[in-house]
Design an enzyme around this catalytic site. Sequence first.
Site, PDB file in Angstrom:
ATOM      1  N   GLU A  47      18.874   4.111   1.791  1.00  0.00           N
ATOM      2  CA  GLU A  47      18.459   4.666   3.079  1.00  0.00           C
ATOM      3  C   GLU A  47      18.353   3.550   4.129  1.00  0.00           C
ATOM      4  O   GLU A  47      17.782   2.495   3.867  1.00  0.00           O
ATOM      5  CB  GLU A  47      17.108   5.353   2.903  1.00  0.00           C
ATOM      6  N   LYS A 114      18.540  13.285   7.526  1.00  0.00           N
ATOM      7  CA  LYS A 114      17.331  13.494   6.729  1.00  0.00           C
ATOM      8  C   LYS A 114      16.561  14.682   7.292  1.00  0.00           C
ATOM      9  O   LYS A 114      16.264  14.742   8.493  1.00  0.00           O
ATOM     10  CB  LYS A 114      16.470  12.233   6.763  1.00  0.00           C
ATOM     11  N   CYS A 150      16.474  10.501   0.720  1.00  0.00           N
ATOM     12  CA  CYS A 150      15.116  10.175   0.272  1.00  0.00           C
ATOM     13  C   CYS A 150      14.223  11.395   0.098  1.00  0.00           C
ATOM     14  O   CYS A 150      14.322  12.113  -0.880  1.00  0.00           O
ATOM     15  CB  CYS A 150      14.494   9.137   1.205  1.00  0.00           C
ATOM     16  N   LYS A 182       5.811   4.606 -10.388  1.00  0.00           N
ATOM     17  CA  LYS A 182       6.695   5.304  -9.449  1.00  0.00           C
ATOM     18  C   LYS A 182       8.045   5.653 -10.087  1.00  0.00           C
ATOM     19  O   LYS A 182       8.646   6.676  -9.758  1.00  0.00           O
ATOM     20  CB  LYS A 182       6.904   4.428  -8.206  1.00  0.00           C
ATOM     21  N   GLY A 290     -10.628 -22.921  -9.797  1.00  0.00           N
ATOM     22  CA  GLY A 290     -11.002 -22.892 -11.208  1.00  0.00           C
ATOM     23  C   GLY A 290     -11.271 -21.484 -11.689  1.00  0.00           C
ATOM     24  O   GLY A 290     -11.484 -21.259 -12.881  1.00  0.00           O
ATOM     25  N   SER A 294      -7.493 -17.349  -8.185  1.00  0.00           N
ATOM     26  CA  SER A 294      -6.659 -18.412  -7.629  1.00  0.00           C
ATOM     27  C   SER A 294      -5.678 -18.937  -8.667  1.00  0.00           C
ATOM     28  O   SER A 294      -4.551 -19.332  -8.327  1.00  0.00           O
ATOM     29  CB  SER A 294      -7.517 -19.547  -7.059  1.00  0.00           C
ATOM     30  N   GLU A 399     -12.648  -7.070  -4.375  1.00  0.00           N
ATOM     31  CA  GLU A 399     -13.445  -7.840  -3.415  1.00  0.00           C
ATOM     32  C   GLU A 399     -13.218  -7.356  -1.999  1.00  0.00           C
ATOM     33  O   GLU A 399     -14.157  -7.215  -1.211  1.00  0.00           O
ATOM     34  CB  GLU A 399     -13.088  -9.322  -3.534  1.00  0.00           C
ATOM     35  N   LYS A 509     -13.394  -5.987   8.194  1.00  0.00           N
ATOM     36  CA  LYS A 509     -12.862  -7.174   7.518  1.00  0.00           C
ATOM     37  C   LYS A 509     -11.421  -6.943   7.085  1.00  0.00           C
ATOM     38  O   LYS A 509     -10.549  -7.802   7.254  1.00  0.00           O
ATOM     39  CB  LYS A 509     -13.700  -7.518   6.296  1.00  0.00           C
TER      40      LYS A 509
END
EC number: 6.3.5.1
Length: 552
Positions: A47, A114, A150, A182, A290, A294, A399, A509
């Site tokens: 597409e 489409k 699609c 999916k 540590g 990360s 988080e 945030k």
Amino acid sequence: MPEAPLRIAVAQLPFPVGALRENTRRILEAVRAARDEHGADLVLFPELAVTGYPPDDLLLRGDFLAAAEAAVAEIAAACTGITAVVGAPLRRDGGVRNAAVVLAEGREAAVAYKRRLPSYSVFDDNRHFTPGEAPCVVPVAGRQVGVLVCEDLWAPAPAADAAAAGAELLVSLNASPFHDGKQAEREAAAAQRAAETGRAVCYANLVGGHDEVVYDGASFAVDGRGRVGARAPLLADGLYPLTVAADGAVDGPQAPRLAGPEAVYPAIVRSTADYVRGNGFERVVLGLSGGIDSALTATLAADALGPEQVLAVMMPSRYTAERSLADARAVAEGLGVDYRVVPIDELFSGYEQALAPAFGDRPPDAAEENIQARIRGNLLMALSNKLGRLLLAPGNKSELAVGYATLYGDMCGGFAPLKDVYKTEVYRLVDYRNGLGAAVPQPVVEREPTAELRPGQRDQDSLPPYPVLDAVLRRYMEDEAAPGELDVPGAGAEQVRQVVRMLYVSEYKRRQAAPGVKVTRRAFGRDRRYPITSGWRQQPEALAAGPSRGEN
């Protein structure tokens, strides 16, 4: 004499958004290879292959649309001895259309528009396109082929209309983003259309990362009974030949269907590589604490770009344990990435002295914790600027959901590979990657999560245990369950209310967070669009005592 099978080549290739010249070149090369090397009668492209998907408001520019139409004309001229179906935006019949253009004998032979225009998840087709109404059926090598785009495959009517118009098989051009599971969903939808119409279905999908999505390819074909007869590999570029016999039988590549970490991990690797390079970078920098997040981010970066392109920086403070220093070094040395140590305690002391008159006798709290995170963010941004490296943010979905992160601190970055990965899934990805070859040392995996911003700090002091937290978040965000319906083992009513409250108050945030790749059904960003300022957070069911770590 039996009718010969239709030979189809699926061009499962990357087509970056806006890169019209590159995309046109890639299409022309695939047309030639499909015809000359594979002897294909038909070659299928994804597409909007000409422009990349989604081009968003580039579609509002007349010069962009004109360039796309010129590219289609150039491709058409090369389509001799083969039929190509190419996705492109076209200005036709009073609107801009999301089109599948059928090209043969040097010209446009037909075009499918489409019909179903999604406006959910990462899609916003209704903003830019006018829907089609009629089926498109074209002759190819003596067979009648119905062309879908699609979303048209996900409802019965377009496929049924094409079959009623004489289609003997169906082809579908797609730009279907990855999320875990999916592949199975797509194949089930195609099987349903095949069962309804009795026609084989060939599904061509885009591959490659684009901003916050990654297209996983995994193109396939099902026979007239809905059985998968061919499947291209997940996340692999290529031109994949297959055949569809007159009776609907399908034969072609037999790649496995993947799910869980063995699908998610390579999806993040591909997305990271394509995002970094697509934005003009070759190298990255990240903070290495540590901790497991990360460590996994560094591993993903090394796998995506090569360890020689990765700079990992440990920035210890007075609260950093010797164990953290040892673990960070072990991760860096094991991966073979460049590693630096930049202490921050002297800088932190300077902030404390400068702010002492204003802070007065107030006891230390999140303000001091966030100062440390922001010092680290500032240092990493300086290294990014000076060294020309894109900064990777290591934060995970758990988080980010509850605001357990610091604006302009650990949230600094140009890309966040784990943005849509729950904390519990971080461990699963590490286990998977370590199974391919040691990457994250076992002491890092076994250590209790801590931000190390105050003495003896543990994540669990501020949050429910991560298995409980993640279970609540999944039910509330992905299943849209009400707080009163969240029957999660180990989570009391007060914990549920706390998590829901933190989720709402942290929206501001998330709006300032780095982009990261979608790997779940409901990712932050274009997938989940909630207001920042909303009275809904004040509903009694969403209130609970105890904010996240710091309000910013």
